[in-house]
Design an enzyme around this catalytic site. Sequence first.
Site, PDB file in Angstrom:
ATOM      1  CG  ASN A 156      -0.223  -0.215   2.516  1.00 49.51           C
ATOM      2  OD1 ASN A 156       0.628  -1.104   2.624  1.00 49.51           O
ATOM      3  ND2 ASN A 156      -0.553   0.563   3.525  1.00 49.51           N
ATOM      4  CB  CYS A 335      -3.931   2.381   8.795  1.00 51.90           C
ATOM      5  SG  CYS A 335      -5.339   1.979   7.747  1.00 51.90           S
TER       6      CYS A 335
END
Length: 393
Positions: A156, A335
Amino acid sequence: MKRIYLDNAASTPTDPRVLIEMMPYFQNKYGNASSIHFFGQEAQSAIDDARRKTADFLNCDRKEIFFTGSATESNNLAIIGAIRKFKKEKHTGKPHIIISQIEHESVLESVRYLTEIGEIESTLLSVSDDGIILLDELEINFKDETILISIMHANNEIGAIQPIREISQIIRKFNKEKGKNILFHTDAVQSVNFLDCDVADLGIDMLTISGHKIYGPKGVGVLFVKSGTNIEPLILGSKQELGMRSGTENIPSIVGIGVALDIVKEERKNVDKISKLRDELMDGILTNINNSKINGTLKKRLPNNINVSISGINKDDIIIALDLKGVAISGGSACYSKTSNISHVLDAIGLSQDENESSIRITLGRHITQKDIKKVIEILKEAVISLKNKISK
């Protein structure tokens, strides 16, 4: 001021076609899928249709698809569910799990916590400077108690595409020769838009998808679990989702992720366009900004991902400067950004702390244009010059 959104790895806008299909289930088609009357069966039919669409996308059986509340929940279900099954069957020894150093936090933190409390043993595989796991390390870390390997399909932060088929072949060979049943899970959250996710071809036992990374709604995920792969549920109650996940189903979002996956198949024809625009932006950055360096592999990389270090400039300052000019980028995983300014992924590929703190992530989406790319290069160049001038004063 027109805003240019380049943080599509964090979240994508809900496609209008998805929203249209979702809307009736917020108001007119409001039944509980567990009810046997018309309204309930209408809701159940919507779930069944979304399950069919998801199964068609992954080339699997409908009974192998389970809807969850997020990709994080799906990853936790795959990992903890496998451990619970191992313990329920009263195996001797402590279960052992293998992951890579660059997994998403929902995998890393689950494994770290379970290791710390003594529930499991774990091994974190190294990656190359390009961000690709080292296959030579994999088999030598197999143990008699190894029950699960979880390696993400594509990273990611740096977009590095992992050799999932090769990993599967190694696991299958070991299982056959040693009479073992090591399971293989992959987090495919970032890859679904761009890469083949045929689960039979990939040779995996479990796969995770997220709704809001594929122009679908937030609050819904998928876990594919291959038939014969036994894991225990995390959420107990009335045994919705074929007994795997209790709780009243989020019908609008389940409908949404099914539609989004159908649209992904249509949009694959535009992948080359995104890749070319990404390369144009990457070349523009390297040409116009001194001391800039691309992080991670150039060849085995998601077509929408750029991760670049700009020496001497703090990533937060760049992000804020661009945001004031209408351009949204990130410093890495959404995150992780609230807890640390240091990326564990960039650390794993050998970047220094200074390089880590000066790295930004730019991820393109469906609606980006060449005009946008030219504007971003201009804005980024001006922002870096301005920031360096402030530092030198």
